[in-house]
Structures are given as C-alpha cells and as structure tokens.
Design an enzyme around this catalytic site. Structure first.
Site, mmCIF file in Angstrom:
data_model
loop_
_atom_site.group_PDB
_atom_site.id
_atom_site.type_symbol
_atom_site.label_atom_id
_atom_site.label_comp_id
_atom_site.label_asym_id
_atom_site.label_seq_id
_atom_site.Cartn_x
_atom_site.Cartn_y
_atom_site.Cartn_z
ATOM 1 N N HIS A 122 98.774 95.985 36.234
ATOM 2 C CA HIS A 122 99.618 97.194 35.700
ATOM 3 C C HIS A 122 99.154 97.508 34.233
ATOM 4 C CE1 HIS A 122 102.810 100.004 34.807
ATOM 5 N NE2 HIS A 122 102.825 100.316 36.148
ATOM 6 N N ASP A 199 103.960 88.768 36.061
ATOM 7 C CA ASP A 199 104.446 90.287 36.332
ATOM 8 C C ASP A 199 105.261 90.466 37.804
ATOM 9 O OD1 ASP A 199 104.951 92.783 36.628
ATOM 10 O OD2 ASP A 199 103.337 93.607 36.005
ATOM 11 N N GLN A 202 106.800 93.946 41.249
ATOM 12 C CA GLN A 202 106.739 94.517 42.491
ATOM 13 C C GLN A 202 107.120 93.005 43.472
ATOM 14 O OE1 GLN A 202 106.521 97.502 43.446
ATOM 15 N NE2 GLN A 202 105.859 98.444 41.656
ATOM 16 N N LYS A 225 113.609 98.743 40.297
ATOM 17 C CA LYS A 225 112.713 98.717 41.314
ATOM 18 C C LYS A 225 113.402 97.728 42.679
ATOM 19 C CE LYS A 225 108.483 99.271 38.869
ATOM 20 N NZ LYS A 225 108.045 100.481 39.127
ATOM 21 N N CYS A 365 99.410 103.639 37.073
ATOM 22 C CA CYS A 365 99.063 103.015 36.028
ATOM 23 C C CYS A 365 98.119 101.714 36.283
ATOM 24 C CB CYS A 365 100.465 102.344 35.567
ATOM 25 S SG CYS A 365 101.583 103.743 34.918
HETATM 26 N N1 PMP Z 1 104.041 95.833 36.642
HETATM 27 C C1 PMP Z 1 104.067 96.312 37.911
HETATM 28 C C2 PMP Z 1 103.337 95.469 38.667
HETATM 29 C C3 PMP Z 1 104.598 97.715 38.154
HETATM 30 O O1 PMP Z 1 104.476 97.994 39.420
HETATM 31 C C4 PMP Z 1 105.393 98.325 37.156
HETATM 32 C C5 PMP Z 1 106.000 99.565 37.547
HETATM 33 N N2 PMP Z 1 105.283 100.467 38.024
HETATM 34 C C6 PMP Z 1 105.547 97.861 36.017
HETATM 35 C C7 PMP Z 1 104.592 96.723 35.676
HETATM 36 C C8 PMP Z 1 106.064 98.533 34.896
HETATM 37 O O2 PMP Z 1 107.507 98.470 34.881
HETATM 38 P P1 PMP Z 1 108.541 99.351 34.107
HETATM 39 O O3 PMP Z 1 107.933 100.597 34.200
HETATM 40 O O4 PMP Z 1 109.759 99.281 35.007
HETATM 41 O O5 PMP Z 1 108.588 98.686 32.751
#
Ligand code: PMP
Length: 420
Positions: A122, A199, A202, A225, A365
């Site tokens: 991401h 990370d 998910q 999430k 993203c």
């Molecule tokens: N890493 C992953 C794999 C994600 O899916 C996301 C959220 N889409 C993020 C990081 C970032 O999360 P946040 O916007 O809550 O910081």
C-alpha cells in the site's frame, strides 16, 4: 452459507436504504462498520468520564487513564505482545509506519543499508520507504509479485542480504487478498540481522495475528478496519527496539524530565505518544477487540474466506470478468478485485451504487501493483463479519446488468464523490 458471523442488528447502518435500495456494504477493506458495543464504549467515555489522561489526580482523569491504559493491555493481548509497553496508539496504520521509518531513518538507515519491501505494498508503506530511502541514501528493493498474485520467494531470497536493514511487508494485500508468508520472510530477514515491519492493516481485522508467530519486530494496523473507530491505529514494536529508537514526535506526555537544555523520555509506550492521545478512540478500540474475540478470530477468518471464495468462483465463471490475486481454493482475505470487460471501474461502482451496493474502484493506493497487473485500476468488493452470500448475489446480479447500461448512465455527479 448465508448467515453473518455477527448479528446484523449490532449495525443499524446496514438497515438503511441508498436511493431506495437496501444498502449492501462491500467496502470493508477501506473501513468497516462499527457495532453498538463499540459506539457505546466511545459514548460512555464522553457521558461519564471524559478527561485528559496521565495528568490529573481527580476521579475523572484517573478513570480515563485507567481505561486508556487497559486498552493498551487489551490490544497487547490481542496480538500476542508482551505487554502495554509494546503497544503505541497512533492515528492509523500510516502513522505507525511513519514512526518506524522516521526513527530508523535517524539510526540504522544510511548509504550502506537497504530497505526491502514488495511490489504489492500500500502507498502507506511504499511511499514512506521511498521517501526515507531518498533522505537517508539507503537503497530500496521490491520483492516481485508472481502472475498468480504471490510474492516471488526466490526473488525474496536474492534481495534479502547482509545489507538489508529492514524488511517491510504487507501481511494481506488489500487488492489481491493474498496472505503473504510473513514468518518465512521474517526468518530470512532475521538471518541477516534486519528488522521486520509487518503491515497488518488487512490481516489483524480478519484473522488471528500473533507477533511471535509472525516473528515481527513491528506490526502496524488501524482501528477503523476492525469494527473500531477512525482516528486510532496501533504500532506494535518489540520492547527492546522501541527502547533503542528515538521518538518521532516531541512534546507533553512523552517526556520524563525537562530542563531548558535537555529532556529525557518517558517509559514505553508513552515515549511514542506525544501530546493528548486518542483517548476515546483507544477505549473504543479495546471494545472492538472484545467484540471480535467474542465472535472468534478463527470464525471471522473462515467466514471471510468463504465469502471471498463464493464471490471469486462466480466472478471467474463470467466470460468478461477478470479477477486478480490467488485462484479459487487458495486461502485469501475477504476481498476480491476485478474488472468487467472494458467498463471503467468508476462507472461500474457508480452503477452499483445506484442499486445500493457500496464497492471501491480505483488503484486502492497501490499504483505500482496495478502497473504490475497492467491495468489502471480495479473494482474491489470486500467483506466483513456482517456480510452474507445473499449480498454477494446482489452484487453479481448488478454486475450482469452493468455492461449494457453503462453507456446510458449519467455519471458526472458521481465522479466528485470517488476517492481511492
Ligand atoms: N496498508 C494497507 C494494506 C491498507 O489496506 C491500508 C488502508 N487501505 C493502509 C495500509 C493504510 O491504512 P490507514 O489509511 O488507516 O492508515
């Protein structure tokens, strides 16, 4: 299997209509809905004991401090951390990764060091490491993604070497649904004395995650999430590394002693929580952890995998649908990304929205991953504890209708609302 893993009555929002259609909420990888129990914990804080933490000896401050500290304990137990000292509350996953990046940037990252990450990260991680590499002169390597949506482990073995200072890997891809072999990758990195950041944005919401089993030095995830509120994320860090690392933000709460010429830092985890922290959000996150554990993380994992397999098999059976990620039958998180013929993802998602179905379209993203997939974007349906196969059937029916309708569809007013 058409029953949810949690009572839908916990989520009044699921009972609402969108343009005259009952809502089907399939955008859970972006943000999950919040059950009554979590909203109640949040509300109770403001109703009964709203006060700043760690500062006052009056009753409200004491109660707020106790609840806030217990929330750290609760989250620590949830991910198998040694204790609250290893749990830093942040704004979100992004901030958690940035804290580590900044602190490593001041210590171990330099021209002789390499950051190893992956093509499926991401932007929260990818852009952060790109920037830190540029600022520190460190090298950066990306483990390739194979055609079937897995990490190329031969390539991982080739790029992780003695120059590697950090391996940063996404546990579950937010586009492919792939569950990466983090423990195996961590073992490779640790063989070369590199630190490992996972990370977990998910994965932590959807399956049992234990930092020792993963062999992770750092784990980042977000409350919003995992049935929790927005405005709160978590950085797990092993205590000995958090002790060594310099803090990212300075100010109140994170200090022990201050003179005009110097300051010393508070004990963990407060050293990394400068200023007034997300108190109500932290307490509500602990309620979310209680809620998820009551359902059972294994149950949630099985429910999501079942929904994902159900959707994947039926999408793949359609001649003009292309799906991404591991094939049916391979364990995946509860999400499926796809494209339908030449229908633009934003058009498809606005047609689905006309039927009350919330999905996400765009690059999610992960622009470099979409470059690897050789598509500009995709549509993603993602599931959580309250979703059912009947809702996936509604998605599938609506997709079937979508292609002929797209030309006639008026979309101008939707484009402004779409954020990746
Ligand atoms: N890493 C992953 C794999 C994600 O899916 C996301 C959220 N889409 C993020 C990081 C970032 O999360 P946040 O916007 O809550 O910081």
């Amino acid at each position: 299997m058409d029953s949810p893993a949690a009572p839908r009555g916990d989520y009044p929002v699921l009972g609402r209509d969108v343009d005259g259609h009952p809502l089907v909420y399939l955008d859970n990888a972006a943000t999950t809905q919040t059950p009554a129990q979590v909203r109640e914990a949040h509300d109770e804080f403001y109703r009964r004991y709203n006060a700043n933490v760690h500062r006052g000896i009056h009753t409200l401050s004491h109660e707020a401090s106790m609840a806030y500290e217990r929330a750290h304990d609760r989250v620590a137990a949830f991910v198998g951390a040694a204790g609250r000292e290893e749990i830093v509350f942040t704004k979100n996953t992004t901030e958690a990764i940035n804290i580590v990046a900044h602190s490593l940037g001041e210590t171990v990252l330099d021209e002789d060091a390499t950051i190893v990450t992956t093509e499926m990260e991401h932007h929260a991680s990818l852009v952060t490491w790109q920037q830190i590499a540029e600022r520190t002169g460190a090298g950066i390597e990306f483990i390739r993604v194979t055609d079937n949506g897995h990490l190329d482990m031969d390539h991982a073995r080739a790029v992780i070497d003695d120059s590697t200072a950090l391996l940063s890997v996404v546990h579950v891809s937010n586009v492919l649904g792939t569950v990466n072999p983090v423990a195996e990758l961590a073992a490779l990195a640790h063989d070369h004395d590199a630190s490992v950041l996972v990370d977990g944005a998910q994965s932590v919401p959807n399956r049992p995650v234990d930092v020792s089993a993963l062999d992770a030095d750092f784990l980042a995830f977000s409350g919003h999430k995992m049935a929790g509120p927005t405005g709160i994320g978590v950085l797990y860090g092993s205590a000995h590394l958090l002790e060594e690392l310099p803090p990212f933000l300075f100010g109140g709460e994170m200090i022990q002693n201050v003179t005009l010429s110097e300051s010393s830092w508070n004990e963990l985890p407060w050293k990394f929580e400068a200023g007034t922290p997300p108190i109500a959000e932290g307490i509500a996150l602990a309620a979310a952890v209680d809620y998820l554990e009551e359902i059972g993380m294994e149950t949630i994992q099985a429910h999501e995998n079942e929904l994902a397999q159900y959707a994947l098999e039926r999408l793949e059976a359609r001649p003009n649908v292309e799906t991404y990620g591991p094939p049916p039958g391979v364990d995946r998180a509860g999400l499926v990304s796809f494209n339908v013929g030449d229908v633009h993802g934003h058009d498809l998602s606005s047609i689905l929205n006309d039927r009350g179905i919330a999905v996400r379209a765009g690059d999610h993203c992960t622009q470099p991953l979409h470059d690897v997939l050789d598509v500009p974007g995709s549509v993603r349906a993602s599931f959580y504890v309250y979703n059912t196969t009947a809702e996936i059937d509604r998605l599938l029916d609506a997709i079937e209708d979508a292609e002929p309708k797209r030309d006639a569809h008026v979309r101008e007013n939707y484009h402004d609302r779409i954020v990746d």
